[in-house]
Write a protein that holds these residues in place. Structure first.
Motif, PDB file in Angstrom:
ATOM      1  N   LYS A  55       5.591   4.277  10.956  1.00  0.00           N
ATOM      2  CA  LYS A  55       5.153   3.965   9.452  1.00  0.00           C
ATOM      3  C   LYS A  55       4.880   5.304   8.876  1.00  0.00           C
ATOM      4  O   LYS A  55       4.181   6.257   9.436  1.00  0.00           O
ATOM      5  CB  LYS A  55       3.852   3.236   9.432  1.00  0.00           C
ATOM      6  CG  LYS A  55       4.210   1.509   9.803  1.00  0.00           C
ATOM      7  CD  LYS A  55       3.004   0.775   9.316  1.00  0.00           C
ATOM      8  CE  LYS A  55       3.589  -0.489   9.559  1.00  0.00           C
ATOM      9  NZ  LYS A  55       2.437  -1.582   9.037  1.00  0.00           N
ATOM     10  N   VAL A  56       5.376   5.544   7.314  1.00  0.00           N
ATOM     11  CA  VAL A  56       5.288   6.674   6.973  1.00  0.00           C
ATOM     12  C   VAL A  56       4.899   6.430   5.447  1.00  0.00           C
ATOM     13  O   VAL A  56       5.198   5.429   4.929  1.00  0.00           O
ATOM     14  CB  VAL A  56       6.139   7.538   6.798  1.00  0.00           C
ATOM     15  CG1 VAL A  56       6.575   8.217   8.413  1.00  0.00           C
ATOM     16  CG2 VAL A  56       7.709   7.036   6.378  1.00  0.00           C
ATOM     17  N   ALA A  57       4.426   7.313   4.740  1.00  0.00           N
ATOM     18  CA  ALA A  57       4.119   6.958   3.094  1.00  0.00           C
ATOM     19  C   ALA A  57       5.464   7.045   2.457  1.00  0.00           C
ATOM     20  O   ALA A  57       6.328   7.911   2.860  1.00  0.00           O
ATOM     21  CB  ALA A  57       3.380   8.192   2.777  1.00  0.00           C
ATOM     22  N   ARG A  58       5.514   6.192   1.360  1.00  0.00           N
ATOM     23  CA  ARG A  58       6.857   6.231   0.602  1.00  0.00           C
ATOM     24  C   ARG A  58       7.172   7.430   0.217  1.00  0.00           C
ATOM     25  O   ARG A  58       8.246   7.800  -0.123  1.00  0.00           O
ATOM     26  CB  ARG A  58       6.465   5.142  -0.422  1.00  0.00           C
ATOM     27  CG  ARG A  58       7.210   5.075  -1.787  1.00  0.00           C
ATOM     28  CD  ARG A  58       8.841   4.894  -1.466  1.00  0.00           C
ATOM     29  NE  ARG A  58       9.536   5.113  -2.531  1.00  0.00           N
ATOM     30  CZ  ARG A  58      10.397   6.186  -2.999  1.00  0.00           C
ATOM     31  NH1 ARG A  58      10.065   7.378  -2.326  1.00  0.00           N
ATOM     32  NH2 ARG A  58      11.071   6.240  -3.981  1.00  0.00           N
ATOM     33  N   GLU A  59       6.206   8.344  -0.274  1.00  0.00           N
ATOM     34  CA  GLU A  59       6.597   9.605  -0.792  1.00  0.00           C
ATOM     35  C   GLU A  59       7.168  10.740   0.053  1.00  0.00           C
ATOM     36  O   GLU A  59       7.753  11.614  -0.519  1.00  0.00           O
ATOM     37  CB  GLU A  59       5.031  10.098  -1.587  1.00  0.00           C
ATOM     38  CG  GLU A  59       4.495   9.270  -2.646  1.00  0.00           C
ATOM     39  CD  GLU A  59       3.765   7.945  -1.978  1.00  0.00           C
ATOM     40  OE1 GLU A  59       3.250   8.036  -0.843  1.00  0.00           O
ATOM     41  OE2 GLU A  59       3.641   7.126  -2.693  1.00  0.00           O
ATOM     42  N   LYS A 104       0.837  -1.263   0.049  1.00  0.00           N
ATOM     43  CA  LYS A 104       0.090  -0.103   0.094  1.00  0.00           C
ATOM     44  C   LYS A 104       0.790   1.350  -0.060  1.00  0.00           C
ATOM     45  O   LYS A 104       0.335   2.542   0.195  1.00  0.00           O
ATOM     46  CB  LYS A 104      -1.115   0.007   1.265  1.00  0.00           C
ATOM     47  CG  LYS A 104      -1.880  -0.976   1.184  1.00  0.00           C
ATOM     48  CD  LYS A 104      -2.978  -1.055   2.448  1.00  0.00           C
ATOM     49  CE  LYS A 104      -3.805  -2.424   2.288  1.00  0.00           C
ATOM     50  NZ  LYS A 104      -4.523  -2.276   3.357  1.00  0.00           N
ATOM     51  N   GLY A 105       2.032   1.057  -0.152  1.00  0.00           N
ATOM     52  CA  GLY A 105       3.060   2.169  -0.120  1.00  0.00           C
ATOM     53  C   GLY A 105       3.400   2.936   1.163  1.00  0.00           C
ATOM     54  O   GLY A 105       4.029   3.972   1.195  1.00  0.00           O
ATOM     55  N   ARG A 106       3.211   1.870   2.232  1.00  0.00           N
ATOM     56  CA  ARG A 106       3.689   2.382   3.408  1.00  0.00           C
ATOM     57  C   ARG A 106       5.094   1.774   3.650  1.00  0.00           C
ATOM     58  O   ARG A 106       5.505   0.679   3.236  1.00  0.00           O
ATOM     59  CB  ARG A 106       2.688   1.851   4.526  1.00  0.00           C
ATOM     60  CG  ARG A 106       1.432   2.781   4.447  1.00  0.00           C
ATOM     61  CD  ARG A 106       0.572   2.555   5.658  1.00  0.00           C
ATOM     62  NE  ARG A 106       0.237   0.832   5.595  1.00  0.00           N
ATOM     63  CZ  ARG A 106      -0.799   0.486   5.339  1.00  0.00           C
ATOM     64  NH1 ARG A 106      -1.938   1.142   5.207  1.00  0.00           N
ATOM     65  NH2 ARG A 106      -0.909  -0.938   5.468  1.00  0.00           N
ATOM     66  N   GLU A 115       7.841   0.806   6.915  1.00  0.00           N
ATOM     67  CA  GLU A 115       8.222   1.089   8.348  1.00  0.00           C
ATOM     68  C   GLU A 115       9.734   1.191   8.391  1.00  0.00           C
ATOM     69  O   GLU A 115      10.286   0.679   8.034  1.00  0.00           O
ATOM     70  CB  GLU A 115       7.748  -0.311   8.768  1.00  0.00           C
ATOM     71  CG  GLU A 115       7.712  -0.473  10.403  1.00  0.00           C
ATOM     72  CD  GLU A 115       7.422  -1.815  10.899  1.00  0.00           C
ATOM     73  OE1 GLU A 115       7.214  -1.903  12.068  1.00  0.00           O
ATOM     74  OE2 GLU A 115       7.070  -2.452  10.215  1.00  0.00           O
TER      75      GLU A 115
END
Length: 175
Positions: free
Chosen positions: A165-169, A148-150, A152
């Motif tokens: 956990k953060v967004a890949r972007e 889902k693009g998250r 860790e």
């Protein structure tokens, strides 16, 4: 009465196919047997089963695949009767095409097995920097990526290492 296909439907376009649960690959096999070009983007996912971790190829978009067809020329209604297919994703009277470039970009990003690297160059253990938010500028160690693009990661803060956990972007490789 069914209206004529819209003028923008002329020529080959990619369309989304809604599949039956966990039958994406079966749907693609049967679509290709009928002569259609089909694409199922996949991602590597790790799951735990019976106290073991295993890495599997799973559909990037569960219950969806893509098929290329010319709705003015092909018998597209037969796709709805294909094994593994629930239905084409429809507009009012005709299948709704996927916007130009999306499926093509997915195909370009995939390897020969249709697997897309969702990490886009990031690997577990890499140092990464957070770009926005309260932790902007903080460097941590990438632990895992999900479909889902998250991401860790471990951050070293005053009390020790903390998992976030953060967004890949919002990440970039740390220099």
């Amino acid at each position: 009465m069914i209206s004529a296909p819209p003028p923008s439907a002329a020529g080959f376009r990619w369309y989304a196919v809604h599949t039956l649960p966990r039958q994406e690959a079966l749907a693609v096999i049967h679509l290709e047997r009928q002569g259609y070009e089909a694409f199922l983007p996949k991602a590597l996912v790790t799951r735990r089963h019976a106290r073991k971790f295993e890495t599997l190829k799973a559909a990037l978009f569960p219950r969806y695949a893509f098929v290329s067809l010319d709705i003015g020329r092909h018998r597209w209604r037969s796709i709805n009767g294909t094994m593994g297919v629930a239905s084409l994703v429809m507009g009012i009277d005709y299948p709704q095409p996927v916007p130009n470039g999306i499926v093509e970009d997915l195909i370009e990003a995939a390897d020969e097995d249709g697997v897309i690297d969702i990490g886009r160059g990031f690997r577990p253990g890499d140092p990464v920097e957070i770009l926005v938010g309260p932790f902007a500028g903080t460097v941590g160690t990438l632990v895992s990526l999900d479909a889902k693009g998250r991401v860790e990661m471990l951050l070293s803060l005053l009390t020790g290492a903390v998992r976030v956990k953060v967004a890949r972007e919002v990440l970039r490789p740390a220099s």
